[in-house]
Design a protein around this motif. Structure first.
Motif, PDB file in Angstrom:
ATOM      1  N   ILE A   1      18.731 -18.795 -46.416  1.00  0.00           N
ATOM      2  CA  ILE A   1      18.517 -18.369 -45.254  1.00  0.00           C
ATOM      3  C   ILE A   1      17.207 -17.770 -44.909  1.00  0.00           C
ATOM      4  O   ILE A   1      16.605 -16.951 -45.829  1.00  0.00           O
ATOM      5  CB  ILE A   1      19.481 -17.405 -44.726  1.00  0.00           C
ATOM      6  N   ILE A   2      16.353 -18.232 -43.788  1.00  0.00           N
ATOM      7  CA  ILE A   2      15.172 -17.438 -43.602  1.00  0.00           C
ATOM      8  C   ILE A   2      15.451 -16.882 -42.326  1.00  0.00           C
ATOM      9  O   ILE A   2      15.925 -17.422 -41.215  1.00  0.00           O
ATOM     10  CB  ILE A   2      13.977 -18.583 -43.239  1.00  0.00           C
ATOM     11  N   TYR A   3      15.150 -15.584 -42.096  1.00  0.00           N
ATOM     12  CA  TYR A   3      15.296 -14.907 -40.805  1.00  0.00           C
ATOM     13  C   TYR A   3      14.053 -14.656 -39.972  1.00  0.00           C
ATOM     14  O   TYR A   3      13.044 -14.675 -40.696  1.00  0.00           O
ATOM     15  CB  TYR A   3      15.989 -13.338 -41.056  1.00  0.00           C
ATOM     16  N   PHE A   4      14.155 -14.637 -38.976  1.00  0.00           N
ATOM     17  CA  PHE A   4      12.963 -14.476 -37.848  1.00  0.00           C
ATOM     18  C   PHE A   4      13.188 -13.392 -36.866  1.00  0.00           C
ATOM     19  O   PHE A   4      14.436 -12.850 -36.608  1.00  0.00           O
ATOM     20  CB  PHE A   4      13.026 -15.653 -37.104  1.00  0.00           C
ATOM     21  N   ASP A   5      12.044 -12.887 -36.362  1.00  0.00           N
ATOM     22  CA  ASP A   5      11.918 -11.636 -35.373  1.00  0.00           C
ATOM     23  C   ASP A   5      12.123 -12.165 -34.091  1.00  0.00           C
ATOM     24  O   ASP A   5      12.173 -13.433 -33.949  1.00  0.00           O
ATOM     25  CB  ASP A   5      10.461 -10.957 -35.493  1.00  0.00           C
ATOM     26  N   LEU A   6      12.551 -11.230 -33.001  1.00  0.00           N
ATOM     27  CA  LEU A   6      12.812 -11.866 -31.940  1.00  0.00           C
ATOM     28  C   LEU A   6      11.833 -12.601 -31.415  1.00  0.00           C
ATOM     29  O   LEU A   6      10.616 -12.300 -31.335  1.00  0.00           O
ATOM     30  CB  LEU A   6      13.133 -10.497 -30.981  1.00  0.00           C
ATOM     31  N   ASP A   7      11.983 -13.670 -30.594  1.00  0.00           N
ATOM     32  CA  ASP A   7      11.433 -14.523 -29.841  1.00  0.00           C
ATOM     33  C   ASP A   7      10.279 -15.179 -30.852  1.00  0.00           C
ATOM     34  O   ASP A   7       8.906 -15.243 -30.486  1.00  0.00           O
ATOM     35  CB  ASP A   7      10.645 -13.849 -28.760  1.00  0.00           C
ATOM     36  N   SER A   8      10.523 -15.311 -32.119  1.00  0.00           N
ATOM     37  CA  SER A   8       9.338 -15.635 -33.144  1.00  0.00           C
ATOM     38  C   SER A   8       9.921 -16.917 -33.697  1.00  0.00           C
ATOM     39  O   SER A   8      11.176 -17.036 -34.018  1.00  0.00           O
ATOM     40  CB  SER A   8       8.974 -14.507 -34.148  1.00  0.00           C
ATOM     41  N   TYR A   9       8.808 -17.756 -34.494  1.00  0.00           N
ATOM     42  CA  TYR A   9       9.151 -18.654 -35.391  1.00  0.00           C
ATOM     43  C   TYR A   9       8.170 -18.921 -36.371  1.00  0.00           C
ATOM     44  O   TYR A   9       7.875 -19.753 -36.850  1.00  0.00           O
ATOM     45  CB  TYR A   9       9.306 -20.224 -34.324  1.00  0.00           C
ATOM     46  N   THR A  10       7.787 -17.691 -36.570  1.00  0.00           N
ATOM     47  CA  THR A  10       6.646 -17.406 -37.709  1.00  0.00           C
ATOM     48  C   THR A  10       7.510 -17.296 -38.803  1.00  0.00           C
ATOM     49  O   THR A  10       8.405 -16.242 -38.911  1.00  0.00           O
ATOM     50  CB  THR A  10       5.799 -16.118 -37.428  1.00  0.00           C
ATOM     51  N   VAL A  11       7.185 -18.002 -39.911  1.00  0.00           N
ATOM     52  CA  VAL A  11       7.797 -17.738 -41.330  1.00  0.00           C
ATOM     53  C   VAL A  11       7.225 -16.544 -41.869  1.00  0.00           C
ATOM     54  O   VAL A  11       5.945 -16.654 -42.077  1.00  0.00           O
ATOM     55  CB  VAL A  11       8.048 -18.999 -42.072  1.00  0.00           C
TER      56      VAL A  11
END
Length: 169
Positions: free
Chosen positions: A65-75
């Motif tokens: 699993i890779i988690y993201f910040d709110l409204d972000s799609y930056t890895v």
């Protein structure tokens, strides 16, 4: 007059759905440094892994699993070692295939969340591609907000649902 009111209503609805997040480019963090103020990969990834349905065997001992910040799609660069391990696993056997499933939290409209989920899965796919994984071994798909792993309307639940899951076939 009716047409003008209809046009004004549609414009107001579309403006309400707008977000400051651009969905045109896939973003990847600079790998030379960590993201400041971010939770550790192990702290984030240990949440609800048992609840993730459909995760099949991949590299042993490596998070899927890779988690993201709110409204972000930056890895985030915090996930570099995770991505390196998955890339090595996929490069070791060209018959292995991975589905990268993008997910979002429940906030926002369905169309926006489907697009954001796709950008998240594409960002992970692009990161793996940069690490030498052929495009033919990867597929990215978005489920938007349709498959949450955590129920609730607080930040704890939201943060667990903002993810991309690597599912091996």
């Amino acid at each position: 007059m009716k047409k003008l009111l209809l046009l004004a209503s549609v414009t107001a609805v579309l403006a309400g759905c707008a977000s400051g997040v651009k969905l045109d480019d896939v973003q990847v963090d600079d790998r030379s440094g960590g993201a400041s103020g971010q939770s550790s990969v192990n702290g984030l990834n240990s949440r609800n892994l048992g609840a993730m349905e459909g995760i099949k065997q991949g590299p042993v001992g490596v998070e899927h699993i890779i988690y993201f910040d709110l409204d972000s799609y930056t890895v985030k660069s915090d996930y570099q070692t995770v991505l390196d391990a998955h890339a090595r696993y996929l490069r070791a056997d060209r018959n292995r295939r991975v589905n990268i499933e993008g997910h979002t939290d429940a906030r926002g409209g369905s169309e926006y969340n489907l697009a954001l989920g796709q950008k998240r899965s594409d960002a992970v796919r692009r990161s793996l591609s940069v690490l030498g994984v052929p495009e033919s071994q990867m597929e990215s798909v978005s489920f938007g907000k349709e498959k949450p792993v955590a129920q609730g309307s607080d930040e704890s639940a939201y943060s667990q649902n903002r993810r991309a899951a690597l599912n091996y076939q």
